[in-house]
Motif scaffolding. Structure first.
Motif, mmCIF file in Angstrom:
data_model
loop_
_atom_site.group_PDB
_atom_site.id
_atom_site.type_symbol
_atom_site.label_atom_id
_atom_site.label_comp_id
_atom_site.label_asym_id
_atom_site.label_seq_id
_atom_site.Cartn_x
_atom_site.Cartn_y
_atom_site.Cartn_z
ATOM 1 N N LYS A 118 0.898 -1.673 -0.188
ATOM 2 C CA LYS A 118 0.290 0.509 0.185
ATOM 3 C C LYS A 118 1.007 1.294 -0.503
ATOM 4 N N ASP A 119 2.007 0.958 0.851
ATOM 5 C CA ASP A 119 3.157 2.494 0.623
ATOM 6 C C ASP A 119 3.785 2.392 -0.135
ATOM 7 N N GLY A 120 4.780 1.592 -1.366
ATOM 8 C CA GLY A 120 5.710 0.952 -1.618
ATOM 9 C C GLY A 120 5.634 -0.261 -3.077
ATOM 10 N N VAL A 121 6.661 -0.226 -4.261
ATOM 11 C CA VAL A 121 6.624 -1.915 -4.170
ATOM 12 C C VAL A 121 8.030 -2.110 -3.791
ATOM 13 N N VAL A 122 8.448 -3.347 -3.663
ATOM 14 C CA VAL A 122 9.270 -3.671 -3.511
ATOM 15 C C VAL A 122 9.755 -5.239 -4.165
ATOM 16 N N LEU A 123 11.005 -5.106 -5.083
ATOM 17 C CA LEU A 123 12.182 -6.074 -6.107
ATOM 18 C C LEU A 123 13.231 -6.623 -4.632
ATOM 19 N N VAL A 124 13.338 -8.047 -5.016
ATOM 20 C CA VAL A 124 14.455 -8.931 -5.404
ATOM 21 C C VAL A 124 14.549 -9.699 -5.823
ATOM 22 N N GLY A 125 15.791 -10.046 -6.009
ATOM 23 C CA GLY A 125 16.062 -10.322 -7.239
ATOM 24 C C GLY A 125 17.731 -11.347 -6.558
ATOM 25 N N GLU A 126 17.944 -12.547 -7.376
ATOM 26 C CA GLU A 126 18.644 -13.623 -6.593
ATOM 27 C C GLU A 126 20.455 -13.387 -7.666
ATOM 28 N N LYS A 127 21.384 -12.742 -7.413
ATOM 29 C CA LYS A 127 22.607 -13.259 -7.982
ATOM 30 C C LYS A 127 22.978 -14.323 -8.659
ATOM 31 N N LYS A 128 23.153 -13.900 -9.610
ATOM 32 C CA LYS A 128 24.634 -15.524 -10.243
ATOM 33 C C LYS A 128 25.669 -15.590 -9.289
ATOM 34 N N ALA A 132 14.924 -3.920 -3.994
ATOM 35 C CA ALA A 132 15.209 -1.943 -4.081
ATOM 36 C C ALA A 132 13.549 -2.036 -3.810
ATOM 37 N N GLU A 133 13.327 -0.956 -4.035
ATOM 38 C CA GLU A 133 12.186 -0.475 -3.221
ATOM 39 C C GLU A 133 11.600 0.594 -4.081
ATOM 40 N N VAL A 134 10.346 1.682 -4.678
ATOM 41 C CA VAL A 134 10.123 1.979 -4.963
ATOM 42 C C VAL A 134 9.347 2.331 -3.809
ATOM 43 N N PHE A 135 8.878 3.911 -3.745
ATOM 44 C CA PHE A 135 8.179 4.237 -2.297
ATOM 45 C C PHE A 135 7.813 6.011 -2.294
ATOM 46 N N LEU A 136 7.276 6.241 -1.888
ATOM 47 C CA LEU A 136 6.669 8.375 -1.952
ATOM 48 C C LEU A 136 7.707 8.661 -0.960
ATOM 49 N N SER A 137 8.708 9.593 -0.608
ATOM 50 C CA SER A 137 9.324 10.457 0.254
ATOM 51 C C SER A 137 8.563 10.715 0.878
#
Length: 250
Positions: free
Chosen positions: A40-50, A213-218
């Motif tokens: 509700k207050d942002g978008v979360v991205l998680v990735g696995e590095k090889k 990484a996250e995208v959110f409003l300051s």
């Protein structure tokens, strides 16, 4: 049967399938996974590095997460050289829109524009599909926070939570069980790390093998894209019980 119809992207099989596009999707399933969760207050991205070798110089830039514009970022799974081309295309399109209209490009319009490019590579002879899938995270004034997933066919769709890359079906089923509406950003981070820890191939989950990484409003109302540092990521893994704290040496 497929051997007769898989030499070109423009030939349909009798069952109505485009084998080269399916092969591109198969290449993505062999790459590091990525998970996106809409809160509700942002978008979360998680990735696995090889991590391929201990001798490899770890890059200071991110491997899975890329900023497209001030209000849009993406996570990548698949062939990175293909992804770089598409990311540069998306960045140029976003800047052209801003230059022409003096406002940020709507997230879905940017995603659709990029997917139109991907679709063109499945319809003309002499080309091969881009072997890469994206999770787009962004915010605009029309629809707020948004999460989109796209694949080599040029299709895209909006999701509350999604997974691409290796073991994406197992991750998707776990997200379907555990995701709930009105989830907060911190709960989304916890859920993403939990799902990735249970679906990734290697046994232990460490900050060297992850990107967050996250995208959110300051507080001022501006869209902010933030990549989590390895130190903070290690603390989050311990806090949420994904890994055990390192034993102190006397």
């Amino acid at each position: 049967m497929s051997r007769r119809y898989d030499s070109r992207t423009t030939i349909f099989s009798p069952e109505g399938r485009l084998y080269q596009v399916e092969y591109a999707m198969e290449a993505i399933r062999n790459s590091g996974s990525a998970i996106g969760i809409l809160s509700k207050d942002g978008v979360v991205l998680v990735g696995e590095k090889k991590v391929t070798s201990k001798l490899l110089q770890t890059s200071t830039s991110t491997e899975k997460m890329y900023k497209i514009d001030d209000h849009v970022a993406c996570a990548v799974a698949g062939i990175m050289s293909d992804a770089n081309i598409l990311i540069n295309t998306a960045r140029i399109q976003a800047q052209r829109y801003t230059f022409a209209y003096q406002e940020p490009m709507p997230v879905e319009q940017l995603v659709q524009s990029l997917c139109d490019t991907k679709q063109g590579y499945t319809q003309f002879g002499g080309l091969r599909p881009f072997g890469v899938s994206f999770l787009f995270a962004g915010w605009d004034k029309n629809y707020g926070f948004q999460l989109y997933m796209s694949d080599p066919s040029g299709n895209y769709s909006g999701w509350k939570a999604g997974a691409i890359g290796a073991n994406n079906q197992a991750a998707q089923s776990m997200l379907k069980q555990d995701y709930k509406d009105e989830i907060t950003r911190e709960e989304a981070v916890q859920l993403a790390l939990k799902v990735l820890s249970k679906t990734k191939d290697s046994t232990s989950l460490t900050s060297e093998k992850l990107e967050l990484a996250e995208v959110f409003l300051s507080p001022t109302g501006n869209v902010k894209y933030q990549v989590c540092s390895p130190d903070v990521l290690s603390k989050l893994l311990v806090k949420f019980g994904v890994t055990q704290p390192a034993a102190e040496t006397s």
